[in-house]
Design an enzyme around this catalytic site. Structure first.
Site, short mmCIF file in Angstrom:
data_model
loop_
_atom_site.label_atom_id
_atom_site.label_comp_id
_atom_site.label_asym_id
_atom_site.label_seq_id
_atom_site.Cartn_x
_atom_site.Cartn_y
_atom_site.Cartn_z
CB SER A 178 120.38 63.23 27.15
OG SER A 178 119.13 62.71 26.85
CG ASP B 52 119.30 57.44 31.21
OD1 ASP B 52 120.53 57.22 31.17
OD2 ASP B 52 118.62 57.64 30.19
CG HIS C 236 120.72 57.91 27.02
ND1 HIS C 236 119.85 58.51 27.92
CD2 HIS C 236 120.90 58.81 26.03
CE1 HIS C 236 119.53 59.71 27.48
NE2 HIS C 236 120.15 59.93 26.34
N1 ARG Z 1 114.74 59.09 24.35
C1 ARG Z 1 115.90 59.52 25.10
C2 ARG Z 1 116.80 60.39 24.19
O1 ARG Z 1 116.41 60.74 23.12
C3 ARG Z 1 116.61 58.39 25.73
C4 ARG Z 1 117.28 57.47 24.78
C5 ARG Z 1 117.91 56.29 25.41
N2 ARG Z 1 117.92 55.20 24.46
C6 ARG Z 1 117.03 54.17 24.44
N3 ARG Z 1 116.88 53.47 23.35
N4 ARG Z 1 116.34 53.86 25.50
O2 ARG Z 1 117.98 60.31 24.12
N1 ASP Z 2 116.94 61.68 25.33
C1 ASP Z 2 117.35 62.91 24.70
C2 ASP Z 2 118.86 63.10 24.67
O1 ASP Z 2 119.61 62.15 24.61
C3 ASP Z 2 116.66 64.05 25.32
C4 ASP Z 2 115.37 64.33 24.62
O2 ASP Z 2 115.33 64.14 23.39
O3 ASP Z 2 114.45 64.77 25.28
O4 ASP Z 2 119.39 64.18 24.56
#
Ligand code: ARG
Ligand code: ASP
Length: 729
Positions: free
Chosen positions: A661, A223, A87
């Site tokens: 991330s 990921d 991502h």
């Molecule tokens: N929640 C994770 C972060 O904040 C992963 C995001 C990836 N995007 C998604 N829509 N699945 O970045």
């Molecule tokens: N998914 C998040 C990022 O892209 C990481 C998190 O918020 O825990 O940095």
């Protein structure tokens, strides 16, 4: 203020010797020796602080890279191979994808270095060293200064410190405030600008579970994606050139094949973006009860419309995939944050802390005299008043920004064109031509992924919300006037008329205008109905909201600085780490499951069998590639299995946030064991109220990454470049 002055570092160093914490905190790598080393070693770490951060020799920090100034990545070979999340590399992967060569759908693996794909604009930043410059930055700054005077003095000092810092060619200097402006650190950085895409699994692995599984445990997402840093012949940064060579790092992370077990020490090293751990309870309540619900509502509407269009058409899905994921990500997080705060009584916890603070402050102030508003015991009341006063302004800001700045796409383009018009009027033709050139570059990318018909529906829907929900009338009146002027019957009709008439909804028409004489082009743009609407809204907002909001925000920031200082001094036996601010940090904890509710307990590891359990053929979120199913059937896991099973993800008590991330999860010996990418649903409130009982970060198991590269993609030439180790054997 009148509290006795002590250096924060001194205070912190003193208190840490006696404290044990399990998981909370994002620590400064250069202070680990003084603050955390003992604790980390007690928890099982076999390294020294010097192995993690050193300015004299290669250390772990030299393998940690800020990826495009947003995510984290790490170097995993002597030839600059860079690992980050799928991502995080998403928009680069998307930019190389077409319906015919669909790397999002099918994955991509460069056969050799010549096949690696350039990404103009993508950056990779390394940290050379970090210095405490608090004394120099706060030189001459006194408690009697007004916030403005204080900032002016600091700004002069910042310039002086920067210009007196010795750096080598290619190095840059950046200074950031910590502990709300009570301490300052200087970072010497080196930024590489030739970063190429080496490989990525298909979305059905890299984004498996997509938005349904996002922020959720148990998770089964691979990921990750792989890039490579290129340098010039002297190993220095250079823009893309064919004869650039792979970057040779000072250090790269070996990868452990021995995997993890519950209770193992783990450490996450990266660039967490932002946390607000020291907000007063009133602010937290306002965020979750008033501001987040507004933002959630706007995104709810936009996501429904865009999502429907994406499901109806594959080309639209490709165009909107990245934008949709970005909007959906925080939409979902805000929902989780509210639930998590409620189940853990986060606000109650803050209130109890505040009661304790107040008692200590009053005790401390006995027999002392303070100027008005300077006594720490008055800070909380001041906060409450300021936050109350700010509420409607902050709400207006959130509606305005979410609607016109983020979710209606054409409004952003309108804003840029207003700037183009102003530039012509204020600075003349050369400035206009140069800005137009840059804008043109941006527009190529914008229109590639833009469908006016989708945006028009979003516009019609959100504009109505804007009129109905905006807490001040001026902006709503602007909208109604423009609707009247154009003779629109209702919001749909308004949208249809604007999108029909505007130049901005057609790249071809806009480009014709770009080709005309500046005078004529500017006159046409200035008459464009969407530019006019956007400009009028921004003007009303700028008059009605901005001045008061920024005045209140300045006061809040000043108070927050004093409050932070008072907290540290009034609780000398407690541990306080600075909020995340996009700078390099170390978090550490253990591989650990958790118990979110009565009788529910989560194990810390998921396996490939779980991918197959979730498999829904042809589903846009839960499809699984045939090749992966085949490997699963044959249990063809190479050296990467754990007792015959293929691990996929695991969780631990490492304190992380957005920006972490792509951060490496590192074992007790300094080897890579996983790749951080998310947090668990019940703990998404960790940014404003970390709770060690249920806050967990989610990582992809390094062995799953190796398995996908080797067995699934057949890219074993990359595996040969890496250093695989067996620390437990
Ligand atoms: N929640 C994770 C972060 O904040 C992963 C995001 C990836 N995007 C998604 N829509 N699945 O970045
Ligand atoms: N998914 C998040 C990022 O892209 C990481 C998190 O918020 O825990 O940095």
């Amino acid at each position: 203020m009148n509290l006795p002055f002590k250096s924060l570092v001194f205070v912190l160093a003193f208190l840490f010797t006696s404290t044990v914490f399990a998981g909370e905190g994002m620590w400064l790598p250069q202070l680990l020796k003084a603050l955390n080393e003992g604790d980390m070693q007690t928890m099982g770490m076999k390294l020294t602080a010097e192995d993690i951060y050193s300015v004299n020799k290669g250390s772990l920090k030299d393998a940690i890279v800020h990826f495009n100034r947003g995510c984290t990545s790490e170097i995993i070979s002597a030839k600059g191979l860079l690992l980050t999340n799928h991502h995080c590399g998403y928009s680069q992967i998307q930019s190389h994808s077409t319906l015919e060569k669909n790397y999002l759908k099918d994955g991509f693996w460069a056969k050799d270095r010549s096949g690696e794909l350039a990404n103009p604009g993508l950056t990779a930043t390394l940290i050379a060293r970090i210095d405490d410059v608090t004394k120099a930055v706060l030189k001459g700054v006194t408690d009697d200064m007004s916030p403005k005077e204080r900032q002016a003095a600091i700004d002069i000092n910042l310039e002086a410190v920067k210009s007196h810092t010795n750096v080598e060619a290619h190095q840059e200097v950046m200074i950031r405030p910590f502990y709300k402006g009570n301490q300052y650190f200087l970072f010497v950085t080196v930024t590489y600008t030739d970063v190429r895409l080496v490989g990525t699994p298909p979305e059905s692995i890299g984004k498996f579970g997509s938005d349904t599984d996002n922020w959720v445990w148990p998770r089964h997402t691979g990921d990750f994606s792989i890039f490579r840093i290129y340098a010039n012949k002297d190993n220095m940064p250079a823009d893309y050139a064919e004869d650039n060579v792979p970057y040779t790092p000072k250090h790269f992370l070996p990868i452990s094949l021995d995997g993890i077990e519950e209770g193992d020490f783990s450490m996450v090293f990266g660039f967490p973006g932002r946390t607000d751990q020291y907000l007063p309870s009133f602010a937290v309540e306002q965020i979750v009860d008033v501001l987040n619900p507004a933002r959630i509502e706007v995104r709810d509407h936009a996501l429904k419309i865009v999502g429907a269009a994406m499901r109806a058409d594959e080309a639209t899905r490709l165009q909107y995939a990245s934008k949709f994921a970005r909007i959906a990500n925080y939409w979902k997080k805000w929902i989780g944050e509210k639930q998590g705060l409620e189940t853990t009584d986060g606000v109650g916890r803050k209130k109890r802390f505040e009661a304790e603070y107040l008692a200590k402050a009053k005790e401390f102030e006995k027999n002392k005299r303070y100027k008005e508003n300077m006594a720490p015991s008055t800070y909380l009341d001041q906060f409450e008043k300021l936050y109350k006063e700010r509420e409607s302004y902050a709400l207006a800001r959130d509606y305005h920004n979410e609607i016109t700045g983020r979710n209606i796409e054409v409004m952003q383009v309108a804003g840029y064109h207003q700037r183009l018009i102003d530039m012509y009027k204020e600075s003349g033709e050369p400035a206009y031509t140069s800005f137009k050139g840059r804008l043109n570059g941006f527009l190529q990318g914008f229109y590639k992924n833009y469908q006016p018909s989708v945006d028009q529906k979003v516009f019609a829907d959100l504009i109505q919300m804007y009129v109905e929900k905006m807490p001040f009338d001026e902006m709503a009146s602007v909208m109604k006037n423009q609707m009247g002027a154009i003779g629109a019957k209702d919001y749909n009709d308004f949208a249809a008329k604007l999108y029909e008439k505007s130049l901005l909804t057609s790249q071809d028409m806009l480009m014709v205008t770009y080709g005309e004489e500046p005078d004529k082009a500017v006159a046409k743009l200035a008459d464009d109905p969407i530019i006019k609407l956007n400009t009028a809204l921004n003007k009303a907002y700028g008059e009605q909201v901005t001045p008061k909001l920024s005045e209140l925000q300045d006061q809040i920031n000043e108070l927050q600085r004093k409050y932070m200082k008072a907290i540290i001094e009034l609780f000398p036996d407690r541990s306080f780490y600075p909020d995340a601010n996009g700078t390099m940090r170390v978090s550490y904890g253990k591989i650990n499951g958790y118990q979110p509710r009565d009788a529910v307990s989560y194990l810390p590891v998921t396996y490939l069998s779980g991918v197959v359990e979730k498999y829904v053929p042809d589903d846009y979120e839960f499809d699984v590639p045939a090749k992966l199913l085949e490997l699963y059937e044959k249990k063809d896991y190479g050296d990467y299995a754990d007792n015959g099973k293929m691990p996929v993800c695991f969780i631990g008590s490492n304190h992380t946030t957005g920006g972490n991330s792509g951060s490496p999860a590192i074992d007790a010996h300094g080897n890579l064991i996983g790749l951080n990418f998310d947090r668990v649903w019940e703990g998404t409130m960790s940014d404003i109220n970390y709770d060690k009982s249920i806050c967990r970060n989610i990582m992809v198991d390094a062995r799953y990454i190796l398995f996908i590269i080797d067995k699934f993609a057949g890219a074993d030439h990359l595996i040969k470049e890496m250093k695989l180790v067996h620390p437990k054997k």
